[in-house]
Design a protein around this motif. Structure first.
Motif, PDB file in Angstrom:
ATOM      1  N   ALA A  18      70.588 -57.733-111.265  1.00  0.00           N
ATOM      2  CA  ALA A  18      70.014 -57.790-109.919  1.00  0.00           C
ATOM      3  C   ALA A  18      70.202 -56.474-109.195  1.00  0.00           C
ATOM      4  CB  ALA A  18      70.647 -58.930-109.128  1.00  0.00           C
ATOM      5  N   SER A  19      71.379 -55.889-109.307  1.00  0.00           N
ATOM      6  CA  SER A  19      71.644 -54.625-108.633  1.00  0.00           C
ATOM      7  C   SER A  19      70.929 -53.465-109.301  1.00  0.00           C
ATOM      8  CB  SER A  19      73.149 -54.354-108.596  1.00  0.00           C
ATOM      9  OG  SER A  19      73.424 -53.125-107.941  1.00  0.00           O
ATOM     10  N   LEU A  20      70.932 -53.443-110.632  1.00  0.00           N
ATOM     11  CA  LEU A  20      70.285 -52.342-111.343  1.00  0.00           C
ATOM     12  C   LEU A  20      68.791 -52.289-111.059  1.00  0.00           C
ATOM     13  CD1 LEU A  20      72.103 -52.399-114.810  1.00  0.00           C
ATOM     14  CD2 LEU A  20      72.470 -50.845-112.885  1.00  0.00           C
ATOM     15  N   GLU A  21      68.193 -53.430-110.815  1.00  0.00           N
ATOM     16  CA  GLU A  21      66.778 -53.461-110.448  1.00  0.00           C
ATOM     17  C   GLU A  21      66.535 -52.640-109.176  1.00  0.00           C
ATOM     18  OE1 GLU A  21      63.787 -57.100-110.563  1.00  0.00           O
ATOM     19  OE2 GLU A  21      64.924 -57.132-108.690  1.00  0.00           O
ATOM     20  N   ILE A  22      67.463 -52.737-108.232  1.00  0.00           N
ATOM     21  CA  ILE A  22      67.351 -51.973-106.980  1.00  0.00           C
ATOM     22  C   ILE A  22      67.546 -50.486-107.238  1.00  0.00           C
ATOM     23  CG2 ILE A  22      68.339 -51.637-104.686  1.00  0.00           C
ATOM     24  CD1 ILE A  22      69.096 -54.601-104.698  1.00  0.00           C
ATOM     25  N   PHE A  23      68.516 -50.141-108.071  1.00  0.00           N
ATOM     26  CA  PHE A  23      68.737 -48.735-108.405  1.00  0.00           C
ATOM     27  C   PHE A  23      67.508 -48.127-109.081  1.00  0.00           C
ATOM     28  CE2 PHE A  23      73.256 -49.521-107.723  1.00  0.00           C
ATOM     29  CZ  PHE A  23      73.677 -48.302-107.207  1.00  0.00           C
ATOM     30  N   GLU A  24      66.845 -48.903-109.913  1.00  0.00           N
ATOM     31  CA  GLU A  24      65.652 -48.407-110.584  1.00  0.00           C
ATOM     32  C   GLU A  24      64.562 -48.068-109.573  1.00  0.00           C
ATOM     33  OE1 GLU A  24      65.086 -48.509-114.748  1.00  0.00           O
ATOM     34  OE2 GLU A  24      66.490 -47.356-113.530  1.00  0.00           O
ATOM     35  N   GLU A  25      64.455 -48.865-108.525  1.00  0.00           N
ATOM     36  CA  GLU A  25      63.459 -48.612-107.485  1.00  0.00           C
ATOM     37  C   GLU A  25      63.835 -47.410-106.621  1.00  0.00           C
ATOM     38  OE1 GLU A  25      62.120 -51.976-105.166  1.00  0.00           O
ATOM     39  OE2 GLU A  25      62.827 -53.351-106.720  1.00  0.00           O
ATOM     40  N   ALA A  26      65.099 -47.320-106.276  1.00  0.00           N
ATOM     41  CA  ALA A  26      65.526 -46.268-105.354  1.00  0.00           C
ATOM     42  C   ALA A  26      65.674 -44.917-106.055  1.00  0.00           C
ATOM     43  CB  ALA A  26      66.847 -46.658-104.691  1.00  0.00           C
ATOM     44  N   SER A  27      66.214 -44.903-107.252  1.00  0.00           N
ATOM     45  CA  SER A  27      66.526 -43.745-108.099  1.00  0.00           C
ATOM     46  C   SER A  27      67.765 -43.014-107.589  1.00  0.00           C
ATOM     47  CB  SER A  27      65.355 -42.771-108.239  1.00  0.00           C
ATOM     48  OG  SER A  27      65.376 -41.755-107.270  1.00  0.00           O
ATOM     49  N   ILE A  28      68.609 -42.637-108.536  1.00  0.00           N
ATOM     50  CA  ILE A  28      69.860 -41.973-108.178  1.00  0.00           C
ATOM     51  C   ILE A  28      69.591 -40.609-107.547  1.00  0.00           C
ATOM     52  CG2 ILE A  28      70.187 -40.928-110.452  1.00  0.00           C
ATOM     53  CD1 ILE A  28      72.935 -42.380-108.158  1.00  0.00           C
ATOM     54  N   LYS A  29      68.486 -39.970-107.895  1.00  0.00           N
ATOM     55  CA  LYS A  29      68.153 -38.675-107.298  1.00  0.00           C
ATOM     56  C   LYS A  29      67.921 -38.818-105.798  1.00  0.00           C
ATOM     57  CE  LYS A  29      64.813 -34.872-107.532  1.00  0.00           C
ATOM     58  NZ  LYS A  29      63.595 -34.350-108.221  1.00  0.00           N
ATOM     59  N   ASN A  30      67.138 -39.828-105.413  1.00  0.00           N
ATOM     60  CA  ASN A  30      66.877 -40.056-103.993  1.00  0.00           C
ATOM     61  C   ASN A  30      68.133 -40.508-103.257  1.00  0.00           C
ATOM     62  OD1 ASN A  30      64.170 -39.410-104.395  1.00  0.00           O
ATOM     63  ND2 ASN A  30      63.583 -41.535-104.751  1.00  0.00           N
ATOM     64  N   LEU A  31      68.915 -41.350-103.914  1.00  0.00           N
ATOM     65  CA  LEU A  31      70.139 -41.837-103.291  1.00  0.00           C
ATOM     66  C   LEU A  31      71.136 -40.696-103.068  1.00  0.00           C
ATOM     67  CD1 LEU A  31      70.576 -45.154-105.292  1.00  0.00           C
ATOM     68  CD2 LEU A  31      70.084 -44.960-102.849  1.00  0.00           C
TER      69      LEU A  31
END
Length: 422
Positions: A313-326
């Motif tokens: 569930a959490s990784l799905e959000i990370f995939e949308e946001a991307s670590i680069k943008n975060l």
């Protein structure tokens, strides 16, 4: 960017934030009937609203299918560890075959030490940072004793220079060179849990390899927080937990990385279990362990499905946001927090920052060393609706997480702290 210490400026930054919608994807705690100012994602990440759905889907499949869920669930349980691979690989800068979600962090650390700490009469020392998280300290201590070494002699713990709060990279590299002929393993936290320092993984790994030692990292405070490039940096192994920045829930399933250069090395010692055995023969129950190539070969047990569902569930959000943008937002958000703290106490009479001022050398977390009345101030912050983190003897850790913290959160924290200390 020129910051301003005002609520209007903070709201302006929030309006300009391209990631602002992700806050609504999480459940925020409430204190005294109001939404809390939550700054402890470095300790326990918030729950995504979709977590319940992911877990309930597995409960439903279990109820409807029983054991047949292993092959007929909507996400078949036999292959569940594969579903997190792509996202974990992107977060760690690895190949999917090099990462696996399994066990708990310290269990994984011990499993990795079995394989990558192989002391000889000449090479037996472990080099790490002083004040590593206690779980790591205990793992190093007991592994050394297991191999017949005295931790007082075989464990090298590097301290900052007198009057400084973090380690200089050049001092780490020099220590590796100095102890090189006796070093078996160099292992650091990716981000130091107490100070918030983000170590230079690439340079440390290069120095360790030049010295003839293995290089590993505990990424508990790094994964989901800072950009990582484990494959290109030639890191030998790494471990992490998933309940901090990865938001997978208390006691969540952890993970491990093993570089592909070790993928097919069946000669590496390891503590084996059936889930790491050749998948084609796993259920034939034969003697003779044949490890799966890659990180999967270090699995010992089958996958805890409910924990893994929460991680998905959490990784799905990370995939949308991307670590680069975060990461881009994180540097701005934490930079704003640093600015606010400096504004409150410019003469540094009440507190000091332990964390590096260089944004490239830190993640979300700022560690605030309280010069006086630290515990009292922390309790007042808590009573005012601020959920931060106290670390003995005198540090308040504050971590504005880009997925769900706002610039206004940071400003409000500063306003509350100013009223307490000034």
């Amino acid at each position: 960017m020129k910051f301003e210490n005002s609520s209007s400026f903070a709201r302006k930054l929030d309006q300009q934030d391209p990631l602002r919608s992700f806050r609504s994807r999480f459940l925020l705690p409430r204190v005294n009937g109001k939404t809390a100012l939550y700054f402890t994602g470095n300790s326990l990440g918030l729950q995504p609203k979709t977590t319940k759905n992911f877990v309930n889907e597995e409960l439903e499949d279990w109820a409807k299918l029983g054991v047949e869920g292993h092959v007929h669930a909507r996400r078949p349980w036999l292959y569940y560890h594969k579903f997190t691979k792509k996202a974990l690989a992107r977060l760690t800068g690895a190949k999917p075959s090099e990462v696996v979600a399994m066990n708990q962090l310290t269990v994984n650390l011990h499993l990795m030490l079995v394989s990558f700490y192989n002391p000889t009469k000449e090479r037996f020392k472990i080099l790490t940072e002083h004040g590593a998280f206690s779980s790591d300290q205990y793992a190093f201590e007991t592994q050394l004793k297991f191999h017949g070494h005295d931790p007082e002699q075989a464990l090298i713990e590097l301290k900052p220079r007198p009057g400084e709060t973090v380690l200089r990279t050049e001092d780490i590299l020099e220590a590796i060179t100095t102890h090189g002929p006796q070093l078996a393993l160099v292992i650091f936290g990716g981000v130091q849990y107490y100070t918030g320092q983000f170590f230079d993984l690439k340079k440390i790994t290069e120095a360790a390899h030049r010295a003839g030692a293995m290089a590993g990292f505990d990424l508990a405070h790094a994964i989901g927080n800072v950009p990582l490039n484990l494959h290109k940096d030639d890191v030998d192994f790494a471990v992490w937990c998933s309940y901090k920045y990865l938001n997978a829930g208390p006691g969540a399933i952890a993970g491990a990385f093993v570089h592909e250069c070790h993928a097919k090395n069946a000669a590496l010692p390891r503590f084996a279990g059936w889930w790491g055995h050749n998948e084609a023969e796993r259920f034939q129950m034969k003697k003779g362990f044949q490890p799966i190539a890659g990180a999967d070969g270090w699995q010992v047990s089958n996958v805890p499905i409910l924990q893994s569902a929460a991680l998905l569930a959490s990784l799905e959000i990370f995939e949308e946001a991307s670590i680069k943008n975060l990461r881009a937002k994180s540097e701005l958000l934490t930079g704003y927090l640093e600015f606010i703290l400096r504004e409150i106490d410019p003469a540094r009479q009440h507190f000091e920052l332990l964390t590096p001022v260089n944004p490239k050398e830190r993640g979300c977390q700022l560690s605030v060393f309280m010069k006086q009345n630290g515990k009292k101030i922390f309790r007042k912050l808590t009573a005012a609706g601020v959920i931060a983190d106290w670390r003995e003897p005198d540090v308040i850790r504050v971590a504005p997480v880009p997925l769900y913290n706002t610039f206004e959160d940071v400003w409000r924290l500063g306003d509350i702290l100013r009223q307490i200390v000034v």
